[in-house]
Enzyme design. Sequence first.
Site, PDB file in Angstrom:
ATOM      1  N   GLY A 236      24.490   8.304   2.193  1.00  0.00           N
ATOM      2  CA  GLY A 236      23.385   9.188   1.813  1.00  0.00           C
ATOM      3  C   GLY A 236      22.991   9.142   0.349  1.00  0.00           C
TER       4      GLY A 236
ATOM      5  N   GLY B 150      27.655   8.749   7.156  1.00  0.00           N
ATOM      6  CA  GLY B 150      29.041   8.778   7.633  1.00  0.00           C
ATOM      7  C   GLY B 150      29.442   7.527   8.395  1.00  0.00           C
TER       8      GLY B 150
ATOM      9  CE  LYS C 295      36.018  16.836  -4.435  1.00  0.00           C
ATOM     10  NZ  LYS C 295      36.160  17.874  -3.416  1.00  0.00           N
TER      11      LYS C 295
ATOM     12  NE  ARG D 133      19.626   8.541   9.273  1.00  0.00           N
ATOM     13  CZ  ARG D 133      20.627   9.405   9.306  1.00  0.00           C
ATOM     14  NH1 ARG D 133      20.505  10.542   9.977  1.00  0.00           N
ATOM     15  NH2 ARG D 133      21.766   9.133   8.682  1.00  0.00           N
TER      16      ARG D 133
HETATM   17  C1  3PG Z   1      24.059  11.616  10.013  1.00  0.00           C
HETATM   18  O1  3PG Z   1      23.009  12.086   9.560  1.00  0.00           O
HETATM   19  O2  3PG Z   1      25.005  11.263   9.301  1.00  0.00           O
HETATM   20  C2  3PG Z   1      24.147  11.435  11.496  1.00  0.00           C
HETATM   21  O3  3PG Z   1      22.942  11.753  12.096  1.00  0.00           O
HETATM   22  C3  3PG Z   1      25.292  12.221  12.092  1.00  0.00           C
HETATM   23  O4  3PG Z   1      25.100  13.583  11.942  1.00  0.00           O
HETATM   24  P1  3PG Z   1      26.357  14.559  11.994  1.00  0.00           P
HETATM   25  O5  3PG Z   1      27.150  14.293  10.751  1.00  0.00           O
HETATM   26  O6  3PG Z   1      25.819  15.946  12.088  1.00  0.00           O
HETATM   27  O7  3PG Z   1      27.150  14.176  13.235  1.00  0.00           O
HETATM   28 MG    MG Z   2      26.716  13.443   8.327  1.00  0.00          MG
END
Ligand code: 3PG
Ligand code: MG
Length: 406
Positions: free
Chosen positions: A356, A379, A199, A37
């Site tokens: 991720g 996310g 899931k 990142r």
């Molecule tokens: C992530 O790593 O998915 C983003 O930086 C958002 O982080 P968070 O899920 O803690 O809001």
């Molecule tokens: Mg997250």
Amino acid sequence: MPNFPTLNAMDVRDKRVLLRADLNVPVKDGFVTDATRIERLAPTITALIDKGAKVIVMSHFGRPKGKPDPDFSLQPLVEPLRKAIGGREVVFATDCIGEEAKRVVGGLRPGQVALLENLRFHKGEEENSPDFARALAELGEVYVDDAFSAAHRAHASIDALARLLPAAAGKLMEAELAALTAALDTPKRPLLALIGGAKVSTKLELLRFLIGKVDVLAIGGAMANTLLMAEGRGVGRSLCEHDMAETARQLLALARERNRRVILPEDAVVASELVSGAATREVAVDAVPSDAMILDIGSKTVARIGMALDEARSLVWNGPLGAFETPPFDRGTVAVAKKAADLTRAGKLLSVAGGGDTVAALAAAGVGDELSYVSTAGGAFLEWLEGRELPGVAALMAAQAQGARK
Ligand code: 3PG
Ligand code: MG
């Protein structure tokens, strides 16, 4: 492509630029273990420096509960950030608003960079508080959002702040949106979605949305077990959401109704334990022993997905296809990743992946940088695949609309 103002079109010379970054990177014992990142953010900072801006980097890090917590300080990010921008100095402000932040920002000359302490040390950030946004806005003259991976959060530095200052997307934000739009909204067809992970329940919205968009949907990972179970197969002791059978059947019916091709595993790698180097067997999915667990897709399934990739012109991938962290159950994911990378390299496939685990799996397969685009988002990537409007993108589009009215 959503319509939003970009950095290119923005005059930032001598101006204080508030740059929303996502420096929420994995850190262990004070060291960054994956700098992706930071590296992907660097071109935006460098562009701002070259344009003679005073760059003020802001980010969240982890989930402190709205108050200062040394475990979540951004201070350890100063050095990695400095390295990523060619060794230029990065000054650190121990608070992201107030006198300390003003002092540090006030000392910046054009082309210099400051990093502000974790935005989430103030509860106003996650509350999208107008007061907190105003306190941030006092520090800068323009706003640049380069945090696509946090765009699913309607937080003050992402939403409210974007509406207080002239706003634009940074280069990483632009690249993420361009890649996702190319793959999902205006794809060359056939478009194949490859979805894995544990899931079905966490990816219901995503599967429903994708069924409306794609030509072929291939499913692996433990979530495929739930779909196999729903179709009456025995899955032994495999990870499986037994209470999702009806929902899974509805999904498959929806796909049939829409004439989508669904590829489910036809064979599987099974073992009696999920341990590294476990004794494995490959069996057809209608012959899974009752005391065994499905831990990867089998070679026939790999070949079938490979054929679908040969036919496809676009690919969206989220989720590993087996228990890839534990070899040999990484084989299916690795084989498919290599195939996707080969086709991409040959110019036959536009491939976009994110989430991720997916990024970790691609890196483990050694093809982390061989797809057309690998998103930095977890996310936010998933929410995009659910067809949801991301607050961070919406705020930039609003800025564009506002600019047009002026
Ligand atoms: C992530 O790593 O998915 C983003 O930086 C958002 O982080 P968070 O899920 O803690 O809001
Ligand atoms: Mg997250």
